[in-house]
Design a protein around this motif. Structure first.
Motif, PDB file in Angstrom:
ATOM      1  N   ASP A  63      46.826  52.298  52.543  1.00 15.39           N
ATOM      2  CA  ASP A  63      46.502  51.610  51.297  1.00 15.39           C
ATOM      3  C   ASP A  63      46.933  50.146  51.438  1.00 15.39           C
ATOM      4  O   ASP A  63      48.128  49.858  51.565  1.00 15.39           O
ATOM      5  CB  ASP A  63      47.254  52.268  50.140  1.00 15.39           C
ATOM      6  CG  ASP A  63      46.930  51.631  48.788  1.00 15.39           C
ATOM      7  OD1 ASP A  63      46.271  50.577  48.760  1.00 15.39           O
ATOM      8  OD2 ASP A  63      47.348  52.186  47.764  1.00 15.39           O
ATOM      9  N   TRP A  65      47.146  47.794  49.306  1.00 12.67           N
ATOM     10  CA  TRP A  65      48.020  47.376  48.204  1.00 12.67           C
ATOM     11  C   TRP A  65      49.460  47.811  48.466  1.00 12.67           C
ATOM     12  O   TRP A  65      50.402  47.059  48.207  1.00 12.67           O
ATOM     13  CB  TRP A  65      47.521  47.965  46.887  1.00 12.67           C
ATOM     14  CG  TRP A  65      46.143  47.547  46.508  1.00 12.67           C
ATOM     15  CD1 TRP A  65      44.982  48.251  46.708  1.00 12.67           C
ATOM     16  CD2 TRP A  65      45.751  46.316  45.883  1.00 12.67           C
ATOM     17  NE1 TRP A  65      43.907  47.543  46.241  1.00 12.67           N
ATOM     18  CE2 TRP A  65      44.338  46.352  45.721  1.00 12.67           C
ATOM     19  CE3 TRP A  65      46.451  45.202  45.432  1.00 12.67           C
ATOM     20  CZ2 TRP A  65      43.622  45.313  45.130  1.00 12.67           C
ATOM     21  CZ3 TRP A  65      45.731  44.156  44.850  1.00 12.67           C
ATOM     22  CH2 TRP A  65      44.353  44.221  44.701  1.00 12.67           C
ATOM     23  N   PHE A 103      41.168  41.129  40.703  1.00 17.39           N
ATOM     24  CA  PHE A 103      41.737  41.199  42.040  1.00 17.39           C
ATOM     25  C   PHE A 103      42.862  40.178  42.199  1.00 17.39           C
ATOM     26  O   PHE A 103      43.936  40.494  42.731  1.00 17.39           O
ATOM     27  CB  PHE A 103      40.658  40.952  43.091  1.00 17.39           C
ATOM     28  CG  PHE A 103      41.158  41.088  44.508  1.00 17.39           C
ATOM     29  CD1 PHE A 103      41.088  42.303  45.165  1.00 17.39           C
ATOM     30  CD2 PHE A 103      41.698  40.001  45.179  1.00 17.39           C
ATOM     31  CE1 PHE A 103      41.557  42.438  46.466  1.00 17.39           C
ATOM     32  CE2 PHE A 103      42.175  40.118  46.467  1.00 17.39           C
ATOM     33  CZ  PHE A 103      42.107  41.338  47.118  1.00 17.39           C
ATOM     34  N   ARG A 106      45.996  41.285  40.258  1.00 11.95           N
ATOM     35  CA  ARG A 106      46.712  42.396  40.893  1.00 11.95           C
ATOM     36  C   ARG A 106      47.379  41.935  42.189  1.00 11.95           C
ATOM     37  O   ARG A 106      48.489  42.376  42.511  1.00 11.95           O
ATOM     38  CB  ARG A 106      45.754  43.551  41.175  1.00 11.95           C
ATOM     39  CG  ARG A 106      45.287  44.289  39.929  1.00 11.95           C
ATOM     40  CD  ARG A 106      46.466  44.859  39.140  1.00 11.95           C
ATOM     41  NE  ARG A 106      47.249  45.773  39.965  1.00 11.95           N
ATOM     42  CZ  ARG A 106      48.554  45.982  39.814  1.00 11.95           C
ATOM     43  NH1 ARG A 106      49.238  45.327  38.880  1.00 11.95           N
ATOM     44  NH2 ARG A 106      49.195  46.829  40.596  1.00 11.95           N
ATOM     45  N   ASN A 110      51.336  42.223  42.836  1.00 12.74           N
ATOM     46  CA  ASN A 110      51.827  43.028  43.954  1.00 12.74           C
ATOM     47  C   ASN A 110      52.609  42.227  44.981  1.00 12.74           C
ATOM     48  O   ASN A 110      53.221  42.815  45.870  1.00 12.74           O
ATOM     49  CB  ASN A 110      50.664  43.742  44.636  1.00 12.74           C
ATOM     50  CG  ASN A 110      50.261  45.016  43.926  1.00 12.74           C
ATOM     51  OD1 ASN A 110      51.019  45.979  43.872  1.00 12.74           O
ATOM     52  ND2 ASN A 110      49.071  45.027  43.352  1.00 12.74           N
ATOM     53  N   SER A 422      44.704  54.382  39.986  1.00 15.93           N
ATOM     54  CA  SER A 422      45.266  53.116  39.517  1.00 15.93           C
ATOM     55  C   SER A 422      44.182  52.057  39.491  1.00 15.93           C
ATOM     56  O   SER A 422      43.075  52.240  40.033  1.00 15.93           O
ATOM     57  CB  SER A 422      46.393  52.659  40.460  1.00 15.93           C
ATOM     58  OG  SER A 422      45.862  52.335  41.736  1.00 15.93           O
ATOM     59  N   GLU A 423      44.506  50.924  38.884  1.00 11.89           N
ATOM     60  CA  GLU A 423      43.593  49.784  38.878  1.00 11.89           C
ATOM     61  C   GLU A 423      43.341  49.298  40.299  1.00 11.89           C
ATOM     62  O   GLU A 423      42.220  48.894  40.642  1.00 11.89           O
ATOM     63  CB  GLU A 423      44.184  48.656  38.028  1.00 11.89           C
ATOM     64  CG  GLU A 423      43.290  47.440  37.898  1.00 11.89           C
ATOM     65  CD  GLU A 423      43.867  46.370  36.980  1.00 11.89           C
ATOM     66  OE1 GLU A 423      43.296  45.258  36.934  1.00 11.89           O
ATOM     67  OE2 GLU A 423      44.886  46.643  36.312  1.00 11.89           O
ATOM     68  N   ASP A 424      44.361  49.363  41.146  1.00 11.92           N
ATOM     69  CA  ASP A 424      44.201  48.948  42.530  1.00 11.92           C
ATOM     70  C   ASP A 424      43.164  49.807  43.247  1.00 11.92           C
ATOM     71  O   ASP A 424      42.356  49.309  44.036  1.00 11.92           O
ATOM     72  CB  ASP A 424      45.543  49.020  43.277  1.00 11.92           C
ATOM     73  CG  ASP A 424      46.561  48.034  42.731  1.00 11.92           C
ATOM     74  OD1 ASP A 424      46.158  47.111  42.001  1.00 11.92           O
ATOM     75  OD2 ASP A 424      47.756  48.188  43.029  1.00 11.92           O
ATOM     76  N   ASP A 425      43.183  51.119  42.990  1.00 10.20           N
ATOM     77  CA  ASP A 425      42.205  52.017  43.610  1.00 10.20           C
ATOM     78  C   ASP A 425      40.784  51.650  43.189  1.00 10.20           C
ATOM     79  O   ASP A 425      39.851  51.669  44.001  1.00 10.20           O
ATOM     80  CB  ASP A 425      42.479  53.474  43.218  1.00 10.20           C
ATOM     81  CG  ASP A 425      43.672  54.063  43.942  1.00 10.20           C
ATOM     82  OD1 ASP A 425      44.156  53.438  44.898  1.00 10.20           O
ATOM     83  OD2 ASP A 425      44.123  55.156  43.538  1.00 10.20           O
ATOM     84  N   SER A 428      39.733  48.583  45.075  1.00 11.01           N
ATOM     85  CA  SER A 428      39.393  48.920  46.460  1.00 11.01           C
ATOM     86  C   SER A 428      37.985  49.494  46.530  1.00 11.01           C
ATOM     87  O   SER A 428      37.198  49.158  47.425  1.00 11.01           O
ATOM     88  CB  SER A 428      40.395  49.931  47.031  1.00 11.01           C
ATOM     89  OG  SER A 428      41.693  49.373  47.109  1.00 11.01           O
TER      90      SER A 428
END
Length: 611
Positions: A63, A65, A103, A106, A110, A422-425, A428
């Protein structure tokens, strides 16, 4: 002369291994040395963005992130830097403004402190949304000007782009010399003019490739550049940047002395030398092909990708032909700088032109989008013959390309559904739908595990280990025992599967994959030749898609009538989508492969009976 210490950005965790090791360094190989890097005093650590995001998902089963968060946890003093391709983010096409903003937010949350933003065409419109979002986060916006040599790129052009970026709010300017074409005395002129006319700090990013970079750095330093990019010596030279140790030593005793401790640098170098040897990668070297960059202007990293692509096609011996074809294609499409994504788009078109034997007979979707103006304005005039051949009567757009992209975060969230935790997923998936979906499916083990987090133990797998429910229960039991005892680690093995259970709560599963059975290409029917069927074969190694996206053409099925020029399928190769078209009017008598199936060079795809 008064002292003016040069500042240095270290690229070892991003561009260095992207340039030399095909972006294959794992997070586990980075973390043990991050604190040592953090202790040197670098201006920043470039550790994210570029191809690392794609490579994590596509090749490393990681991942991206999580990689960023882990590096941030180990680097408490040095700012973390990423490379952002403007409206392309870390992908190969333009994304909607909503995706770009989310993006950036996040990435900042991160751990990214400095965003180096560039556009492959130096089209200032493609910076707007990312720049505004970065300023909103309070992070550092570094506007990068892509350097190249062509009839339409001049000193005034670079100064104009830099001024516009400063007007947009850039906190610093970077000259991005990805092809190692910037000569020492031109650098002296360019940096000198920038320092005279622009008040923000100036950074210089050069690749080594043909060997000019160290001299270019010295002249740029004398001209007033504030920051330069280097890499630890095991990942320096060749397609990468000059070695930190070399540049630091060269400046000792001068007003530009970095003040770095060479002992610390060599301790880091010894660590990465061990990683290099273990992974089996060669050192960065300069070959005749690299030196010819002054003729063909192909960046070293692009040459590495071309070598990899041609090797997959069993056509490595045709690299010289491709290197001759690239400048020809580049001139036909308006002299775009050969930097991502234009390096992939131009390079792939050149490969297809050479391997197919028919120039412009196979055109990737991304090249079509570029000719439509979907990436921005071409720097120079585009061949109208090529535009007509590819687009027909369609006219290129003149508006900001992102204005025509209406996709939103909610659209992608609805598409990926419960696979995204998650928002990150979701982001992606928005960037790399097929690759991210496959990754998320591999790591989605059901609602109970998702809720209670038990799946996290297996997300750290370094292989494609399949953990049965029974074995999973055993692991949970052992975790409980290890947690309550003085035991630091327990290792269990079952067949080809090996699982290390550690007191930290980390469980690492690895497997020795069975060698895949050699696929035998399906033979044409015995009467195919007698019936005069045309056998359509794959012109490349890739993945066969009947319909890889909502915008793809309809399925082609057995019995369908197709017309000359009609799209038969999409072949995903070299990170691009390549349409394969019918060469005659006919009826499809057989479809040889399934949707999503990998195909080899020369493999049969369709049988078509001519009309």
């Amino acid at each position: 002369m008064r002292e003016r210490r040069i500042r240095i950005t270290d690229t070892s965790l991003r561009d260095a291994h992207q340039s030399l090791w095909a972006t294959r360094m794992r997070t586990a190989d980075m973390l043990p040395i991050v604190e040592a890097l953090d202790d040197v005093g670098f201006n920043s650590l470039e550790c994210w963005g570029g191809a690392t995001f794609d490579a994590c998902l596509r090749f490393l089963d990681e991942d991206p992130w999580e990689r960023l968060r882990l590096i941030k946890n180990h680097a408490s003093r040095t700012p973390l830097q990423m490379l952002l391709r403007g409206q392309n983010l870390v992908g190969y096409r333009h994304y909607g403004d909503d995706i770009v903003r989310r993006f950036v937010y996040r990435a900042a949350e991160n751990g990214v402190d400095i965003f180096r933003v560039f556009d492959a065409l130096n089209d200032i419109r493609n910076f707007e949304t990312a720049a505004a979002a970065i300023k909103e986060t309070g992070k550092h916006f570094q506007g990068a000007v892509v350097y190249t040599i062509s009839p339409v790129h001049s000193l005034d052009h670079y100064l104009e782009v830099a001024r516009k970026l400063v007007d947009m709010g850039a906190d610093s300017i970077c000259i991005k010399d990805m092809a190692a074409l910037l000569s020492p005395y031109y650098a002296d002129q360019l940096i000198g003019r920038l320092k005279e006319e622009i008040e923000v700090p100036i950074q210089l990013h050069c690749h080594y490739i043909g060997g000019l970079a160290p001299m270019t750095y010295l002249k740029a330093i004398e001209a007033g550049v504030d920051v330069i990019d280097t890499a630890t010596v095991p990942m320096a030279f060749g397609n990468s940047q000059p070695a930190t140790e070399m540049v630091v030593t060269a400046l000792i005793g001068t007003p530009y002395d970095s003040g770095f401790d060479l002992e610390k640098l060599f301790r880091i170098a010894k660590y990465f030398e061990g990683v290099r040897q273990r992974l089996g990668y060669d050192r960065g070297v300069t070959s005749l092909t690299h030196m010819q960059v002054y003729e063909h202007q192909v960046p070293g990293g692009m040459i590495s990708n071309l070598e990899s692509q041609l090797k997959e096609q069993n056509a490595l011996d045709r690299l010289p032909e491709v290197l001759e074809e690239i400048p020809r294609v580049r001139a036909e499409v308006g002299f775009p700088p050969l930097v991502t994504p234009m390096s992939q788009i131009v390079g792939t078109q050149a490969v297809l032109n050479v391997l197919s034997g028919k120039r412009w007979s196979i055109v990737p979707d991304e090249m079509k989008a570029y000719l439509r103006g979907r990436y921005g304005a071409a720097p120079g005039p585009v061949s109208q013959e090529i535009v007509g051949r590819v687009l027909g009567d369609e006219q290129p757009i003149t508006v900001r390309p992102a204005d025509l992209v209406d996709e939103t975060f909610e659209d992608f969230a609805a598409e990926i559904g419960d696979l995204a935790r998650s928002e990150d997923d979701v982001l992606s998936y928005a960037l790399f739908p097929q690759t991210a979906r496959a990754y998320l499916e591999r790591h989605h083990v059901g609602p109970e595990a998702d809720v209670f987090g038990t799946h996290d133990h297996f997300l750290r797998s370094t292989g494609e280990a399949a953990v049965s429910a029974e074995l999973g229960d055993r692991v949970k039991d052992i975790l409980a025992v290890v947690d309550e005892s003085d035991i630091d680690e327990v290792v269990i093995e079952e067949g080809d599967l090996k699982i290390s259970i550690r007191k930290t709560g980390q469980v690492v599963a690895s497997a020795t994959p069975a060698a895949p059975a050699a696929a035998e290409p399906a033979a044409a029917p015995a009467d195919a030749q007698a019936n005069g069927y045309q056998v359509v074969r794959s012109p490349m190694v890739g993945t066969f898609y009947r319909s890889p996206s909502p915008t793809a053409p309809p399925f082609v099925n057995e019995g369908d009538e197709v017309r000359h020029g009609q799209t038969l399928c999409i072949l995903e190769a070299m990170k691009l989508m390549n349409e394969l078209s019918a060469e005659l009017d006919g009826i499809v008598r057989a479809v040889r492969v399934e949707d999503g199936e990998p195909v080899e060079y020369g493999q049969e795809l369709f049988l078509i009976e001519p009309l």
